[in-house]
Write a protein that holds these residues in place. Sequence first.
Motif, short mmCIF file in Angstrom:
data_model
loop_
_atom_site.label_atom_id
_atom_site.label_comp_id
_atom_site.label_asym_id
_atom_site.label_seq_id
_atom_site.Cartn_x
_atom_site.Cartn_y
_atom_site.Cartn_z
N MET A 1 41.14 20.67 -31.33
CA MET A 1 39.69 20.85 -31.27
C MET A 1 39.25 22.15 -31.93
SD MET A 1 37.17 19.22 -30.31
CE MET A 1 35.44 19.43 -30.09
N ALA A 2 40.20 23.00 -32.17
CA ALA A 2 39.85 24.32 -32.66
C ALA A 2 39.19 24.30 -34.00
CB ALA A 2 41.11 25.19 -32.71
N GLY A 3 39.53 23.33 -34.85
CA GLY A 3 38.93 23.26 -36.17
C GLY A 3 39.68 24.14 -37.14
N SER A 4 39.06 24.43 -38.29
CA SER A 4 39.71 25.22 -39.32
C SER A 4 39.89 26.66 -38.86
CB SER A 4 38.86 25.19 -40.59
OG SER A 4 37.64 25.87 -40.37
N PRO A 5 40.88 27.37 -39.42
CA PRO A 5 41.09 28.77 -39.04
C PRO A 5 39.85 29.63 -39.28
CG PRO A 5 42.99 27.91 -40.24
CD PRO A 5 41.93 26.86 -40.32
N ARG A 6 39.15 29.36 -40.38
CA ARG A 6 37.95 30.15 -40.67
C ARG A 6 36.88 29.93 -39.60
NH1 ARG A 6 35.31 29.85 -46.56
NH2 ARG A 6 37.31 30.88 -46.98
N ARG A 7 36.68 28.65 -39.20
CA ARG A 7 35.69 28.35 -38.17
C ARG A 7 36.09 28.99 -36.84
NH1 ARG A 7 31.74 24.54 -36.98
NH2 ARG A 7 31.92 23.66 -39.07
N THR A 8 37.38 28.92 -36.52
CA THR A 8 37.86 29.50 -35.27
C THR A 8 37.66 31.01 -35.25
OG1 THR A 8 39.52 27.76 -35.08
CG2 THR A 8 39.87 29.75 -33.77
N ILE A 143 17.43 20.20 -28.05
CA ILE A 143 18.56 20.33 -28.99
C ILE A 143 19.88 20.41 -28.26
CG2 ILE A 143 17.16 21.40 -30.80
CD1 ILE A 143 18.20 24.13 -29.88
N LEU A 144 19.90 20.01 -26.99
CA LEU A 144 21.11 20.08 -26.18
C LEU A 144 22.26 19.33 -26.84
CD1 LEU A 144 22.17 20.94 -23.29
CD2 LEU A 144 21.64 18.60 -22.59
N GLY A 145 23.41 19.98 -26.93
CA GLY A 145 24.60 19.35 -27.46
C GLY A 145 24.77 19.45 -28.96
N LYS A 146 23.78 19.98 -29.66
CA LYS A 146 23.82 19.99 -31.13
C LYS A 146 23.83 21.40 -31.71
CE LYS A 146 20.10 17.62 -30.81
NZ LYS A 146 18.84 16.92 -31.06
N THR A 147 23.89 22.40 -30.85
CA THR A 147 23.85 23.79 -31.30
C THR A 147 24.90 24.61 -30.57
OG1 THR A 147 22.08 24.15 -29.69
CG2 THR A 147 21.41 23.86 -31.98
N GLY A 411 12.08 28.63 -36.27
CA GLY A 411 13.34 28.62 -35.53
C GLY A 411 14.37 27.70 -36.16
N GLY A 412 13.91 26.55 -36.63
CA GLY A 412 14.82 25.62 -37.28
C GLY A 412 15.44 26.21 -38.53
N LEU A 413 14.62 26.89 -39.33
CA LEU A 413 15.13 27.53 -40.54
C LEU A 413 16.13 28.63 -40.20
CD1 LEU A 413 11.82 27.79 -42.62
CD2 LEU A 413 13.68 26.13 -42.90
N LEU A 414 15.84 29.38 -39.12
CA LEU A 414 16.75 30.44 -38.69
C LEU A 414 18.09 29.86 -38.24
CD1 LEU A 414 17.28 33.43 -37.88
CD2 LEU A 414 16.24 32.89 -35.65
N LEU A 415 18.04 28.79 -37.46
CA LEU A 415 19.27 28.22 -36.92
C LEU A 415 20.08 27.44 -37.97
CD1 LEU A 415 18.00 29.14 -34.28
CD2 LEU A 415 18.68 26.97 -33.26
N LEU A 420 25.98 30.58 -39.21
CA LEU A 420 25.90 30.37 -37.76
C LEU A 420 26.76 29.17 -37.37
CD1 LEU A 420 22.11 30.95 -37.04
CD2 LEU A 420 24.02 32.46 -36.45
N ASP A 421 27.54 29.36 -36.34
CA ASP A 421 28.47 28.32 -35.91
C ASP A 421 27.73 27.23 -35.12
OD1 ASP A 421 31.10 27.18 -35.40
OD2 ASP A 421 30.79 27.84 -33.32
N SER A 422 27.93 25.98 -35.52
CA SER A 422 27.37 24.85 -34.80
C SER A 422 28.40 23.72 -34.83
CB SER A 422 26.05 24.38 -35.41
OG SER A 422 26.24 23.91 -36.73
N PRO A 423 28.37 22.83 -33.85
CA PRO A 423 29.37 21.75 -33.84
C PRO A 423 29.15 20.77 -34.96
CG PRO A 423 27.75 21.43 -32.10
CD PRO A 423 27.48 22.78 -32.68
N PRO A 424 30.20 20.26 -35.57
CA PRO A 424 30.04 19.22 -36.60
C PRO A 424 29.49 17.94 -35.98
CG PRO A 424 32.37 19.71 -36.22
CD PRO A 424 31.60 20.65 -35.38
N ASP A 425 28.98 17.05 -36.84
CA ASP A 425 28.36 15.81 -36.36
C ASP A 425 29.28 15.00 -35.46
OD1 ASP A 425 26.02 16.35 -37.72
OD2 ASP A 425 26.62 15.26 -39.52
#
Length: 458
Positions: A1-8, A143-147, A411-415, A420-425
């Motif tokens: 689940m960790a993802g790529s080393p850069r993302r981690t 936006i619960l679960g998507k940020t 706020g959407g443009l900022l996020l 900024l780290d966010s979960p993939p789809d």
Amino acid sequence: MAGSPRRTAGRRLQLPLLCLLLQGATAILFAVFVRYNHETDAALWHWHNHSNADNEFYFRYPSFQDVHTMIFVGFGFLMVFLQRYGFSSVGFTFLSAAFALQWSTLVQGFFHSFHHGHIHVGVESMIDADFCTGAVLISFGAILGKTGPAQLLLMALLEVVLFGLNEFVLLRLLRVKDAGGSMTIHAFGAYFGLVLSRVLYRPQLEKSKHRQGSVYHSDLFAMIGTIFLWIFWPSFNSAPTTLGNGQHRSALNTYYSLTASTLSTFALSALVGRDGRLDMVHIQNAALAGGVVVGTSAEMMLTPFGALVAGFLAGTVSTLGYKFFTPTLESKLKVQDTCGVHNLHGMPGVLGALLGVLVAGLATHEAYGDGLESVFPLLAKGQRSATSQAMHQLFGLFVTLIFASVGGSLGGLLLRLPFLDSPPDSQCYEDQVYWEVPGEHEDLAQGPLRAEELETRA
């Protein structure tokens, strides 16, 4: 689940650095600007020779306790309905609220209690900060679960400022009445979050569809949040009102409105449900719409009958919204509203604002007597007619929607900033992106697996 080393690596540093930066900045601002008010400062209180029994703490703190419980327990547990997002729902509520309380103390302090170069704080500023935090958590629901947590902190950073500005325009400049925040809290928080969700639209979110639903125990835990909110909502709407009959009336109106919205929710849920069965999503949320719809008019002479009618209407609209409007919102308008904040806070908030317009327009000296000055001081002084007050209430709703829409877009443009780290789809609504979950590992292709299942596969 960790993802790529850069993302981690980015995840390991991003949240700690942002937390430390925000806490350090707020601490410096507190040191420079924040001071106790005359009700809290030892020297000032005794210099005025007051009796301790007269201190506002004893009148306001019980309401603060109730509101505080709503923020951390009510909102936190209401959002644990997602089957694999319980840690994040409660944990990120905790994180976002802890920061928003500090930041809103500063922002609201500059707007409302800045005197002689300092912000003066007391129990009322604690209640006000909780109210602002409530708006932030409403937006979080969309936006619960998507940020990620870093994105949520930045959302709070921006939203608190715009909340304070909108509240200042409505309450100080337009002199709008909105004790329980149908406009300033619910409508603002909902439409800020909905526009934010639209800007952050994920066309491939279907990859996480299997996690978006609830299971038996997650719905049961969410009902804990519902019950806490339902019980304490009369305190929420009455907390900032004038002590005495206004506060008493606010609690009563909210109490009756909530009971009516609950009955209408059960009725409509069974009516539109499959085979006449109740939907727990409706019960968890729409039953609370009665508290939202009387937020603006709670301290007005709404009458107990009016509170029942308003609550019944709000529960009906909210339930129908969950059943019919939420799917359309995503398919036609590309707004992915995870918690259905449009149905619980958005539409009932707008209805509450319009109810405030109506009740304000009907205000008379005969109905309020000497109490008119505490509810509508400009009417009591002859500086504004009831019709004029109603028009100001309506304009306040318009201003709120503008602030919320513009703020949500920004706020959407900022996020959406790429660093900024966010979960993939494919990993939305999943705790293991950000949390250590005991006894579980993640197979990115198949979803979460128990440890014993991994052993079997091996």
